[in-house]
Design an enzyme around this catalytic site. Structure first.
Site, PDB file in Angstrom:
ATOM      1  N   HIS A 140      48.579  35.733  39.493  1.00 47.45           N
ATOM      2  CA  HIS A 140      48.836  36.659  38.517  1.00 47.45           C
ATOM      3  C   HIS A 140      49.857  37.056  37.394  1.00 47.45           C
ATOM      4  CE1 HIS A 140      47.568  37.345  42.601  1.00 47.45           C
ATOM      5  NE2 HIS A 140      46.752  38.209  42.277  1.00 47.45           N
ATOM      6  N   GLU A 179      37.716  42.719  40.678  1.00 48.79           N
ATOM      7  CA  GLU A 179      37.094  42.083  41.809  1.00 48.79           C
ATOM      8  C   GLU A 179      36.312  41.044  41.358  1.00 48.79           C
ATOM      9  OE1 GLU A 179      39.223  40.801  43.429  1.00 48.79           O
ATOM     10  OE2 GLU A 179      40.980  42.182  42.897  1.00 48.79           O
ATOM     11  N   HIS A 234      35.327  38.233  39.053  1.00 45.15           N
ATOM     12  CA  HIS A 234      35.941  36.738  40.612  1.00 45.15           C
ATOM     13  C   HIS A 234      34.604  36.470  41.529  1.00 45.15           C
ATOM     14  CE1 HIS A 234      40.013  36.807  40.085  1.00 45.15           C
ATOM     15  NE2 HIS A 234      40.866  37.951  41.119  1.00 45.15           N
TER      16      HIS A 234
END
Length: 550
Positions: free
Chosen positions: A452, A364, A367
């Site tokens: 994904h 995360e 990102h």
């Protein structure tokens, strides 16, 4: 809600800071202090000044006109003094989606070349939309509801922004609308919808909740060291050695955001402890999840700084913060640019446990790095590359940590999945199709998959490049990676893969990079790092061919 996703409210708004217009008046002056001469490399300011001069000299070649302005997004200065300045652009003051480009400069600051997200010249007859903003908002709300059929959404709102879309063919006036709402449990949902401002046709759409010295007993990583801050007779879970990063309790609340602006946020009440020994390794102590989150932040920070030379997510030395215990049985974790923070749900206990595992944190927070660099658009092939970047570098964080309770592997999210999920991990890098959805190899339709799953092509490439093809057991995990063309691929090791992918991301990729572009970007990165025709360069080419990217 069964996939790790990135949350990027506000991250796709093109900033106008450090703007460089196409006039000599905007060239920056650089006053070098005596300390600056200690490092022979150009300073960031000098690189920006050199790039500004290059813009003036090469405006036509970069497709820049008097109607356009630019702003600096990121600067990379190599050890040998080579400079790379990344820009966003506006057209008649409207943000241009796909208008980003990177200017490459030689050691002496002279122009070497550029990589552009798109090469189309922007020339619009008018910037007055025929579709009104309220109509664009209605279309986006309908699009959000359409992907959440069967789930009664509440508090649904949308705010359109007029932009120029240069990413999807001939540049056109468009509305970029962020539609937000809440599901039946009160958890946030959001979708960004791109609408032709002349016809009302939907151009594209994507989820914008995407899907990362005391000690602590964590849920997944055992007992780990923590740097904390004394506060009176207790300690705060704030790390002054890593940019002031901290972890707070969201108290099972959620954010209330309308039109991309958060009216209220779930709290991030900093955890405190009386003896500087945090958590008990189980969910009975709310601090246990906080230990995992803070440890994940620490390892991600250290990996980027010690391995890749990046000082913090934004490269500016500033720390982010974490919120744990977000929402009710929330099966997600996300990075949010608008608060520069990482948020973790507790999971529903059946499908997922608390989503605070080490590779989730690395995923995360990566990102956030992508948003500050290539800003890969979160749809189509570029969206798959965005997700793959987080899987690849998040995996490298796990290997870097070398934690015996969570040893490095090529499985994504293996610590957080429960029996109700039906699989042992979220994704498998050696053979992505083992999850039942992801693509092992590139095809012309791969960009139609959820990001994904289209990420599988790049995940497979990275595994092959690191470890090679065929069966093997690594750290007790069995892998068997096939190739599209039946070739045998010999790996070059994880460290080199991390270096190559990071350089490709930060120097060569742009918002529109697709798989063919990723092959070119990584080959350029391998050439820079190891030389054209080197074993590493040839391995990159072979690994891409092995996943049918030629």
């Amino acid at each position: 809600m069964t996939r790790i996703r990135q949350h990027v409210r506000g991250s796709r708004r093109l900033t106008t800071t450090a703007g460089v217009a196409l006039t000599t008046a905007t060239l920056l002056t650089v006053a070098l202090s005596p300390a600056a001469h200690a490092d022979p490399r150009p300073t960031r300011a000098a690189a920006i000044q050199n790039a500004a001069s290059a813009l003036l000299a090469h405006a036509a070649g970069l497709g820049l006109t008097s109607a356009e302005s630019t702003s600096v997004r990121d600067v990379i200065v190599d050890k040998d003094g080579t400079q790379h300045v990344r820009y966003d652009r506006t057209y008649r003051r409207l943000p241009v989606l796909g208008g980003d480009f990177v200017v490459h400069l030689k050691k002496d600051g002279s122009y070497r070349g550029a990589d552009r997200a798109t090469r189309s010249t922007i020339s619009l007859a008018s910037i007055t939309p025929e579709i009104s903003a309220p109509k664009a908002a209605d279309l986006a709300v309908n699009a959000l509801r359409a992907v959440h059929l069967g789930n009664a959404l509440k508090q649904v709102k949308a705010k359109p922004e007029l932009i120029v879309d240069a990413l999807h063919g001939t540049p056109k006036l468009a509305w970029r609308t962020n539609a937000v709402g809440r599901d039946s449990l009160g958890n946030p949902v959001a979708r960004t919808v791109l609408t032709d401002a002349r016809t009302g046709r939907q151009i594209d759409a994507w989820d914008s909740i995407e899907t990362a010295a005391g000690d602590g007993q964590s849920l997944y990583s055992g007992t780990v060291p923590l740097q904390t801050t004394p506060s009176g007779s207790s300690y705060n879970l704030t790390d002054p050695t890593r940019g002031g990063t901290y972890t707070g309790d969201a108290a099972n609340q959620t954010d209330l955001c309308i039109f991309g602006i958060c009216i209220s946020r779930a709290p991030a009440t900093v955890f405190t402890d009386s003896d500087n020994h945090w958590g008990n390794g189980t969910t009975s102590d709310r601090s246990s999840a906080a230990v995992d989150a803070q440890y994940g932040t620490n390892m991600t920070w250290d990996f980027y700084k010690n391995v890749l030379g990046r000082n913090g997510i934004a490269g500016d030395g500033k720390g982010s913060f974490n919120r744990v215990h977000y929402g009710n049985s929330y099966n997600n974790a996300f990075w949010d640019d608008s608060c520069f923070c990482m948020t973790y749900g507790d999971g529903d206990g059946t499908t997922f446990g608390p989503l605070v595992a080490l590779d989730v944190a690395g995923h995360e927070m990566t990102h956030g790095v992508t948003s500050k660099t290539a800003a890969l658009t979160y749809s189509g092939e570029s969206g798959g590359l965005n997700e793959a970047t987080s899987d690849i570098l998040g995996t490298m964080v796990e290997w870097y940590a070398n934690n015996p309770s969570d040893p490095g592997d090529y499985l994504i999210g293996e610590k957080i999945v429960k029996s109700g999920f039906g699989k042992t991990a979220l994704r498998y890098m050696d053979q992505p199709s083992k999850d039942g959805n992801s693509a092992d190899y590139w095809s012309s339709s791969v960009g139609n998959l959820d990001v994904h799953y289209s990420s599988g092509v790049a995940n497979h490439f990275a595994y092959l490049l690191a470890e090679g093809s065929g069966p093997k057991t690594i750290n007790g995990v069995s892998y068997n990676s096939p190739t599209y063309n039946g070739s045998t691929v010999t790996g070059i090791g994880r460290d080199k893969v991390a270096q190559i992918w990071y350089r490709a991301l930060t120097v060569y990729m742009t918002s529109s990079t697709n798989y063919a572009g990723a092959r070119t970007a990584t080959l350029n990165a391998a050439k820079d790092l190891y030389g054209a025709g080197s074993a590493e360069y040839n391995a990159v080419a072979a690994a891409w061919s092995a996943v049918n990217v030629n």
